[in-house]
Design a protein around this motif. Structure first.
Motif, PDB file in Angstrom:
ATOM      1  N   SER A 300     -22.102 -37.894 -42.304  1.00 31.21           N
ATOM      2  CA  SER A 300     -22.543 -38.731 -43.425  1.00 31.21           C
ATOM      3  C   SER A 300     -23.554 -37.999 -44.295  1.00 31.21           C
ATOM      4  N   LYS A 301     -23.488 -38.271 -45.594  1.00 33.76           N
ATOM      5  CA  LYS A 301     -24.387 -37.624 -46.557  1.00 33.76           C
ATOM      6  C   LYS A 301     -25.472 -38.566 -47.072  1.00 33.76           C
ATOM      7  N   SER A 302     -25.499 -39.785 -46.557  1.00 32.06           N
ATOM      8  CA  SER A 302     -26.543 -40.752 -46.918  1.00 32.06           C
ATOM      9  C   SER A 302     -26.653 -41.786 -45.806  1.00 32.06           C
ATOM     10  N   VAL A 398     -32.145 -35.365 -62.004  1.00 36.81           N
ATOM     11  CA  VAL A 398     -32.796 -34.145 -61.492  1.00 36.81           C
ATOM     12  C   VAL A 398     -31.752 -33.114 -61.081  1.00 36.81           C
ATOM     13  N   LEU A 399     -30.715 -33.556 -60.391  1.00 43.16           N
ATOM     14  CA  LEU A 399     -29.660 -32.626 -59.970  1.00 43.16           C
ATOM     15  C   LEU A 399     -28.960 -32.015 -61.175  1.00 43.16           C
ATOM     16  N   ASN A 407     -20.923 -31.516 -54.945  1.00 39.14           N
ATOM     17  CA  ASN A 407     -19.699 -31.234 -54.202  1.00 39.14           C
ATOM     18  C   ASN A 407     -19.693 -29.858 -53.546  1.00 39.14           C
ATOM     19  N   LYS A 408     -20.715 -29.052 -53.808  1.00 47.55           N
ATOM     20  CA  LYS A 408     -20.795 -27.723 -53.201  1.00 47.55           C
ATOM     21  C   LYS A 408     -21.301 -27.842 -51.763  1.00 47.55           C
ATOM     22  N   LEU A 413     -24.379 -29.854 -47.005  1.00 48.71           N
ATOM     23  CA  LEU A 413     -25.024 -29.555 -45.726  1.00 48.71           C
ATOM     24  C   LEU A 413     -26.450 -30.085 -45.710  1.00 48.71           C
ATOM     25  N   PHE A 414     -27.162 -29.900 -46.820  1.00 41.60           N
ATOM     26  CA  PHE A 414     -28.531 -30.407 -46.920  1.00 41.60           C
ATOM     27  C   PHE A 414     -28.560 -31.922 -46.734  1.00 41.60           C
ATOM     28  N   THR A 415     -27.656 -32.646 -47.406  1.00 39.58           N
ATOM     29  CA  THR A 415     -27.663 -34.108 -47.308  1.00 39.58           C
ATOM     30  C   THR A 415     -27.256 -34.583 -45.911  1.00 39.58           C
ATOM     31  N   ILE A 416     -26.353 -33.856 -45.258  1.00 39.15           N
ATOM     32  CA  ILE A 416     -25.946 -34.219 -43.900  1.00 39.15           C
ATOM     33  C   ILE A 416     -27.114 -34.047 -42.929  1.00 39.15           C
TER      34      ILE A 416
END
Length: 535
Positions: A300-302, A398-399, A407-408, A413-416
């Protein structure tokens, strides 16, 4: 015979094979009654005379379901006889009110029993605390009740049945045995998943014969669940127990406490999802498709996505029976309409959603346990999910300014990893002994964190040796690899099943041997009690 969990010799080697054998040898029309008898027998083994509460729940939803159908029949007859628009409107309103009162009675019976047995000691303990703070010279005796295992699961199933009959999603079943079988199917009675009537009722009562594929696939799923529980979860248990019980006495630094939180999160996932694997595999053997309860949550990314993948049936229950009714209520619709005019399309629906999320997460926390640490656990996720929605436009801005592509792989990986860390903090609250411990452990992480204790050998002084760590790394890598295959939309069992026999069977044998050789049992290991069965 005492059955302590689905991953016990009594269940796997005696009860389940006996149920399968008896189911096979009786005629088709008798098979549903074999499952019904097995359900009541199983519940007796785990809760004995407390089966009375389950029987009350079954009878209440059966009778109230028929009552609702009777009211609907009367409404249809009255409407067909009415000739006036106003009269039809009055009949509909009157019938709707009566049906609502009837369904509320059913909910009150089932949730009332749950509330009294599970939450009244917590309530009266806090009443006494308030009385002491006000220097009152009186107190209230705190009642103590024996609570049947699995009551939180089957109570929610009962409420879903009544709600779905009320909303015309299903017809109230006139066959008491079908309703009883839905409520007492033994693989799900202890730890879920929380089934809807439309999920399992027809398959449970069809009495279809056993099929080779169902038996073999069910056995594979069961073996994989045992692997996750015995090889990984039970091995982590000694380290986790040491950290959470003795963190204050031994003055562990923030690094070890955070590691304990991470290990507990892994342990909880392996224990609960492993048990659910056994549950789903058991149901599959009888040709009953039990709903999936996990969908690779650590991809999960969130936080929001995590809870769409973790304990899925509980999340969808809260969504359908609390979140939607709150947001779709007249006051909330009015609030949303007004807020959209001043706050815009993104923030306009948010006040109503935040109120609904508060209700969901307060109930979610309490559902897991009668303690302030569980309420803190719920409120923690409520705040994270609400903040996520509030700052989404700013985050996108900000992004965009930094030209970071969501999508990169690096950002994914950072969000996971971020989500996994936040979830681990929440599970630390969940596993703590109380509100004070939750806050103190968080404070230790924030003020004394260092990676040094991860690599200086401290881990090996808390119950894990290098051999344990090696096994954990390999076993978790196996589970992670299977998760990747599932994320790609493939079925590992179908992939293995398509291989030649000289490839398939060595894999099956390797799984069984790994459980026997590397399972964490015997001297030095204490098997985990079924964690979610206590909820």
């Amino acid at each position: 015979m005492q059955i302590t969990s689905y991953i016990s010799v009594a269940y796997l080697a005696v009860f389940l094979p006996a149920a399968l054998l008896l189911y096979t040898i009786v005629p088709k029309k008798v098979r549903p009654f074999v499952l019904l008898a097995a359900g009541f027998t199983f519940f007796w083994f785990i809760s004995e005379f407390l089966i009375a509460y389950l029987l009350v729940s079954i009878l209440s939803i059966y009778l109230i379901g028929l009552w609702l159908e009777q009211l609907k029949g009367k409404r249809a007859a009255a409407l067909s006889a009415a000739s006036d628009k106003e009269e039809k409107k009055r009949i509909k309103k009157q019938s709707q009110t009566r049906q609502l009162l009837v369904v509320l009675l059913g909910v009150l019976i089932n949730i009332g029993i749950l509330a009294v047995l599970k939450y009244s000691p917590f309530f009266f303990t806090n009443v006494n605390l308030i009385l002491r703070l006000t220097h009152a010279k009186v107190g209230v005796e705190v009642p103590q009740f024996l609570t049947p295992i699995g009551i939180s699961f089957y109570s929610l199933q009962a409420v879903s049945y009544l709600h779905d009959v009320y909303k015309d999603k299903i017809k109230a079943d006139r066959n008491l045995a079908r309703v009883a079988l839905f409520m007492s199917f033994f693989p799900v009675i202890m730890e879920g998943p929380i089934c809807r009537y439309s999920d399992t009722a027809d398959a449970l009562y069809s009495g279809e014969r056993l099929h080779y594929k169902n038996l073999t696939f069910g056995a594979q799923r069961i073996a994989f669940g045992i692997f996750k529980k015995i090889v990984i979860a039970d091995r982590l248990n000694i380290f986790v127990t040491t950290i959470f019980k003795d963190y204050e006495a031994f003055d562990y630094d923030g690094g070890l406490i955070l590691l304990g939180a991470i290990f507990y999160t892994i342990e909880l996932y392996m224990e609960f999802s492993g048990t659910i694997d056994v549950v789903i595999g058991s149901g599959e053997m009888f040709g009953v498709r039990v709903p999936e309860n996990f969908r690779q949550p650590f991809f999960s990314k969130s936080i929001t996505e995590f809870w769409q993948r973790w304990h899925i049936t509980l999340g969808t229950w809260f969504r359908d029976y609390i979140f939607y009714p709150v947001t779709m209520s007249k006051p909330m619709k009015k609030l949303t309409k007004s807020a959209r005019k001043t706050l815009g399309r993104h923030y306009g629906p948010m006040p109503a959603s935040i109120i609904a999320f508060f209700c969901v997460w307060f109930c979610n926390g309490l559902w897991h346990g009668a303690g302030w640490q569980f309420i803190l656990f719920g409120m923690y996720h409520f705040v994270l999910i609400s903040l996520g929605s509030l700052i989404l436009p700013l985050s996108n801005l900000v992004l965009g300014k930094l030209k970071i592509d969501r999508n990169k792989f690096p950002y994914k990986l950072f969000t996971i990893l971020r989500t996994a860390l936040l979830v681990s903090i929440g599970e630390m609250f969940f596993n703590s002994r109380g509100f004070h411990d939750s806050i103190h452990m968080l404070k230790r992480i924030l003020t004394t964190f260092t990676f040094k204790s991860w690599f200086d050998g401290s881990v090996f002084s808390l119950g894990l040796d290098p051999y344990d760590v090696l096994i954990l790394v390999i076993a978790i890598a196996v589970v992670f690899t299977i998760g990747i295959i599932k994320e790609k939309g493939k079925s590992p069992r179908e992939c293995i099943g398509a291989k030649p026999i000289f490839v398939r069977w060595p894999i099956y044998i390797a799984l069984v041997v790994s459980i026997i050789v590397f399972g964490a049992y015997g001297a030095g290991y204490i098997p985990i009690d079924p964690i979610y069965a206590n909820f």
